[in-house]
Scaffold this active site. Structure first.
Site, PDB file in Angstrom:
ATOM      1  N   ASN A 224      15.491  44.027 -41.653  1.00 29.93           N
ATOM      2  CA  ASN A 224      15.907  43.344 -40.477  1.00 29.93           C
ATOM      3  C   ASN A 224      15.231  44.125 -39.269  1.00 29.93           C
ATOM      4  OD1 ASN A 224      17.254  41.458 -38.803  1.00 29.93           O
ATOM      5  ND2 ASN A 224      19.216  42.237 -39.349  1.00 29.93           N
TER       6      ASN A 224
ATOM      7  N   HIS B 266      27.683  41.338 -36.001  1.00 32.60           N
ATOM      8  CA  HIS B 266      27.956  40.637 -37.663  1.00 32.60           C
ATOM      9  C   HIS B 266      29.178  39.817 -37.685  1.00 32.60           C
ATOM     10  CE1 HIS B 266      24.322  43.050 -38.780  1.00 32.60           C
ATOM     11  NE2 HIS B 266      24.377  42.096 -39.485  1.00 32.60           N
TER      12      HIS B 266
END
Length: 470
Positions: A321, A357
């Protein structure tokens, strides 16, 4: 017609052992390749407004295919963000209003849509969009050096947005089909260079990017195959069963290790496939290296070789990521430099990642464990570097293979360990799993955290005394 299409997708998803939402996501990501080919051969060096419109329409269609009428959430945020840019201009108020609105709307979405399971819903691409829109307004403000009390760095100068972007530019940037659903993150400046045809290895001609794009696609499909083959045998739900709890301790640890590795492959798949789309369009062009070879890694979210071979937790983080981590480093970690404490800045950055998230407790536990693990690993690496005894042991060729295997085993066991709360979300679930393995990860790293300073004192100070005696 829509019902027939939905029924067909549902049947195909069942045959593949996946959810219909997951199948829609994969099909949408793969659809980027024919769209990229169309853009490559029919829109290259055409009017920028036509390209922005194409990206906007195709992105909205993909959003509607996956989330139906809930596409209005992203549209609302894009429109209001553009109005903030237009009405507030280059002001501190605009930065903080844009940041707070986008993060607040994302938190609102998480609060009203969260369940105890992993669901593919409109908040998934919206978290990507949130970072994109915040990036636009920060880069738009980049020339206000007084805001940061510092002069612009070369990086900030190269990515600063000059002038207010048009509404069509903001829409095209937000809905670009190669990055709308799962990323990658890229700057508005990079996007505008792509639209004007500047991102090519042959000036004035289409980029020679088909081969590198196909390579990333094939690599992504390889990891997709691995995930589809092994994930049905390693379900998250098994961690919560009595059968798992009654297995021998070593079995529970091994299962968690393999489960964590396979779980990460679904993210690896998505990022590699979308990277290929960006490369095919030209957005992945990143100049040439010192050997004069063309680089196509501007949108790389994965360093696959490093991910698979590194025995270090920091190595895995650096390979995974990448664009999101760079975004957080640029806008959270580095902006907190005035605190004068690297650990506090890192903790704040990881806290931001956790709430970005979602609002489940599992995300906070996962990223707090990452903070602990990275801190301990850095102390251990410094100890090995500064201790003559440990440095000598690690440099013995005969011992390097078993040391690597041992380090890699520990590495992947404790990579799977923080993924438990990340994937199970709620405290009752991840707590049950952690109790079944006796909180081995917490105990291991907390003991090392307190023990390493004493070990360092015993091993490194001896070196200092020897230097003094000589």
């Amino acid at each position: 017609m829509a019902a027939a299409s939905g029924s067909l997708l549902h049947g195909a998803a069942e045959a593949l052992g996946a959810s219909e939402a997951a199948l829609r996501l994969i099909l949408s990501i793969l659809s980027g390749y024919p769209l990229a080919l169309f853009q490559r051969y029919f829109l290259f060096k055409k009017q920028p407004s036509h390209i922005h419109l194409f990206n906007t329409v195709t992105g909205l269609c993909i959003a509607y295919f996956n989330f139906g009428s809930q596409v209005y959430h992203s549209l609302l945020c894009v429109v209001l963000h553009f109005l903030i840019l237009r009405l507030m201009g280059r002001t501190v108020t605009a930065v903080f209003t844009g940041f707070c609105f986008q993060m607040g709307y994302l938190m609102f979405g998480y609060y009203h849509t969260s369940t105890d399971n992993y669901d593919i819903k409109w908040t998934m691409p919206h978290c990507v969009l949130t970072l994109k829109l915040i990036d636009v307004i920060w880069r738009f403000m980049a020339d206000l050096s007084s805001l940061w009390q510092t002069s612009l760095t070369p990086e900030q100068q190269s990515y600063a947005v000059t002038g207010v972007p048009t509404f069509l530019e903001v829409c095209g940037f937000s809905y670009y089909f190669g990055g709308f659903l799962v990323g990658p993150q890229f700057s508005m400046c990079k996007y505008l260079q792509f639209v004007t045809g500047e991102l090519t290895d042959v000036e004035g001609q289409r980029p020679n990017s088909i081969q590198p794009a196909v390579k990333r696609l094939c690599l992504g499909l390889f990891f997709l195959t691995l995930h589809m083959v092994f994930s049905p045998h390693l379900p998250d739900s098994y961690l919560l069963t009595e059968e798992y709890a009654n297995q021998p301790f070593w079995y529970r640890c091994v299962y968690m290790t393999i489960w964590g590795k396979v779980t990460l492959y679904k993210y690896v798949t998505c990022w590699l496939v979308t990277e290929g789309v960006c490369i095919l369009c030209g957005l992945g062009y990143n100049g040439k290296d010192e050997k004069g070879e063309t680089r196509w890694d501007a949108c790389a979210n994965m360093k696959v070789w490093l991910f698979e071979t590194t025995p270090l937790f920091t190595g895995t983080i650096a390979s995974f990521n990448i664009n999101t981590n760079d975004w957080v480093a640029r806008y959270i970690f580095k902006r907190l430099r005035f605190l004068g404490n690297k650990a506090v800045s890192q903790g704040a950055a990881l806290f931001f990642l956790a709430i970005w998230h979602g609002l489940h407790s599992g995300y906070l536990v996962c990223f707090s464990l990452e903070f602990l693990i990275v801190m301990v690993e850095r102390q251990a690496m410094e100890l090995v570097r500064d201790s003559p005894v440990l440095s000598h042991i690690c440099s013995i060729p005969l011992l390097q293979p078993p040391l690597y295997v041992a380090q890699q085993s520990i590495h992947w066991l404790f990579m799977g360990y923080p993924l438990v709360p990340f994937c199970l979300f709620t405290w009752d679930k991840w707590l049950k799993v952690y109790m079944s393995v006796y909180f081995i990860g917490h105990l291991f790293f907390l003991l090392l955290l307190f023990a390493l300073p004493y070990v360092r004192k015993a091993l490194v100070q001896r070196k200092d005394k020897l230097e003094k005696s000589h």
